[in-house]
Design an enzyme around this catalytic site. Structure first.
Site, PDB file in Angstrom:
ATOM      1  N   TRP A   1     -27.478 -33.215  -7.409  1.00  0.00           N
ATOM      2  CA  TRP A   1     -28.582 -33.099  -6.405  1.00  0.00           C
ATOM      3  C   TRP A   1     -30.003 -32.870  -6.690  1.00  0.00           C
ATOM      4  CZ3 TRP A   1     -27.466 -36.840  -3.109  1.00  0.00           C
ATOM      5  CH2 TRP A   1     -26.159 -37.153  -2.685  1.00  0.00           C
TER       6      TRP A   1
ATOM      7  N   ASP B   1     -33.689 -27.838  -0.555  1.00  0.00           N
ATOM      8  CA  ASP B   1     -32.446 -28.676   0.051  1.00  0.00           C
ATOM      9  C   ASP B   1     -31.280 -27.765   0.451  1.00  0.00           C
ATOM     10  OD1 ASP B   1     -30.460 -30.250   0.763  1.00  0.00           O
ATOM     11  OD2 ASP B   1     -30.443 -31.228  -1.076  1.00  0.00           O
TER      12      ASP B   1
ATOM     13  N   LYS C   1     -22.208 -31.672   7.328  1.00  0.00           N
ATOM     14  CA  LYS C   1     -21.335 -30.755   6.648  1.00  0.00           C
ATOM     15  C   LYS C   1     -21.027 -29.324   7.645  1.00  0.00           C
ATOM     16  CE  LYS C   1     -23.222 -32.483   2.548  1.00  0.00           C
ATOM     17  NZ  LYS C   1     -22.079 -33.056   1.938  1.00  0.00           N
TER      18      LYS C   1
HETATM   19  C1  PLP Z   1     -26.976 -30.709  -1.523  1.00  0.00           C
HETATM   20  C2  PLP Z   1     -26.987 -32.150  -1.025  1.00  0.00           C
HETATM   21  N1  PLP Z   1     -28.103 -32.735  -0.904  1.00  0.00           N
HETATM   22  C3  PLP Z   1     -28.358 -34.085  -0.465  1.00  0.00           C
HETATM   23  C4  PLP Z   1     -27.328 -34.686  -0.170  1.00  0.00           C
HETATM   24  C5  PLP Z   1     -27.553 -36.071   0.608  1.00  0.00           C
HETATM   25  O1  PLP Z   1     -27.237 -36.177   1.914  1.00  0.00           O
HETATM   26  P1  PLP Z   1     -27.261 -37.407   2.693  1.00  0.00           P
HETATM   27  O2  PLP Z   1     -26.212 -38.307   2.292  1.00  0.00           O
HETATM   28  O3  PLP Z   1     -27.494 -36.989   4.137  1.00  0.00           O
HETATM   29  O4  PLP Z   1     -28.665 -38.177   2.420  1.00  0.00           O
HETATM   30  C6  PLP Z   1     -26.112 -34.317   0.007  1.00  0.00           C
HETATM   31  C7  PLP Z   1     -24.751 -35.012   0.137  1.00  0.00           C
HETATM   32  O5  PLP Z   1     -23.631 -34.647   0.218  1.00  0.00           O
HETATM   33  C8  PLP Z   1     -25.809 -33.075  -0.580  1.00  0.00           C
HETATM   34  O6  PLP Z   1     -24.688 -32.227  -0.768  1.00  0.00           O
END
Ligand code: PLP
Length: 358
Positions: A107, A172, A196
């Site tokens: 990520w 994030d 989550k």
């Molecule tokens: C740490 C992290 N950041 C960002 C995201 C992306 O999230 P979204 O699908 O809401 O854009 C995820 C998705 O699993 C994630 O685990």
């Protein structure tokens, strides 16, 4: 989880994740009839006093849970969290700013790729260890205007502590937000998708220091954090149902004992599953112990041929969502706020039983 789906006892999916039975029941009832409104909540106007009561409760509970100082604003925006890999850069920084981004895995690399399109980026550390986090020192962040990192790498199950930085932090927190107490003061911005730990899909929550709300970004108004803050996040019609489910979850977290209790349960769940893995040569987890996530416990089986039978038999036992991300394979048990400790116990019992019979 749904009260009608008696066969799936626990859902270990990485998100959208398991929700408490009582939250699902209340959310389902509101779809049929939301008493203050007299009809389904799906028809509720975002400009009504009834919706105002929901959004005020959600923000109030979030502020209480985080002991949020007044100089921080809370934004409830439509999902997903990933959009903010570009938006934080455009909203907070200006051309010429130097951004640091920590590389801790999948990520954070998505965040790095977006930031690179917009600004001058320094990636820290230079050679990341995929199984461990970097011990950054303030000197590593000299000359930077912001440092961005991902507090929990959901794919690999790697948890980063708050880095020591000489510049403001952006984080994030999508996969560990509200899973334990957290001091917000080192951050100018934290953002997290709700699917989550505190709701269903469709909402991203931002906690942002008010002096970082810049009006002159050149962005379309709906993408501007300042405009969203000024309009109470009603610049466009918001995802009112996802917002409502988060309001229910925030109240549930508060009523269960708040973030201290969420942390106690998270530790208990993770300890159970990691102990089972460590006690066996049949299962393995590659992450350095100090970097192990309490939210996502990844593991492999000594014989990869047994992975499909493991997943099939787990499903038959009512344990769903254990398949690892396609990028790395293996297994992953996501153990977010709504997963009872009994869910970790059930998984461990299944893992021991599967090993015995293999
Ligand atoms: C740490 C992290 N950041 C960002 C995201 C992306 O999230 P979204 O699908 O809401 O854009 C995820 C998705 O699993 C994630 O685990």
């Amino acid at each position: 989880m749904s009260t009608e789906d008696a066969s799936a006892r626990y859902n270990y999916a990485p998100g959208p994740a398991q929700l408490p039975t009582e939250v699902v029941a209340e959310a389902a009832q509101a779809v049929r009839s939301f008493p203050p409104h007299g009809r389904s909540i799906l028809e509720l106007s975002h400009r009504s006093t009834d919706f105002n009561a929901i959004s005020e409760q959600a923000e109030g509970d979030l502020r209480t849970l985080l002991a949020l100082p007044d100089d921080y604003a809370v934004l409830f925006l439509n999902g997903g969290a990933r959009v903010h890999y570009a938006l934080w850069v455009q909203n907070l920084s200006t051309p010429g700013d130097r951004l640091g981004l920590v590389d801790s895995g999948f990520w954070s690399r998505q965040a790095i790729a977006e930031a690179r399109k917009l600004r001058d980026v320094r990636v820290l550390p230079e050679s990341p260890d995929p199984a461990d986090y970097a011990d950054l020192s303030p000197a590593d962040t000299d000359g930077l205007d912001f440092l961005h990192y991902v507090s929990n790498e959901t794919l690999t199950g790697l948890s980063m502590p708050t880095p020591q930085a000489a510049c403001p932090l952006v984080c994030d927190r999508t996969s560990d937000f509200l899973s334990g107490p957290s001091d917000i003061r080192p951050y100018v911005l934290c953002y997290a998708g709700s699917q989550k730990n505190f709701g269903t899909a469709g909402l991203t929550v931002l906690v942002i220091r008010r002096d970082c709300l810049r009006e002159e970004t050149g962005l379309a108004p709906g993408l501007s954090y300042a405009v969203q803050a000024r309009t109470g996040c009603l610049y466009h019609t918001p995802p009112i149902y996802a917002w409502y489910v988060s309001a229910l979850m925030l109240r549930w977290i508060r009523d269960q004992g708040g973030l201290e209790e969420m942390e106690r349960r998270a530790q208990a769940r993770a300890d159970l599953v990691y102990s089972c893995i460590d006690a066996s040569s049949f299962y393995a987890n590659p992450i350095a112990p100090r970097a192990r996530s309490r939210m996502n416990v990844c593991f492999t089986l000594a014989d990869p041929e047994l992975e499909i039978p493991f997943l099939q038999q787990a499903e038959t036992a009512g344990l769903i969502g254990l398949r690892g991300h396609k990028v790395i394979g293996g297994m992953r048990a996501s153990l977010y706020n709504a997963m009872p400790v009994a869910g970790a116990e059930a998984l461990v019992e299944f893992m021991r039983d599967f090993e015995r019979k293999a």
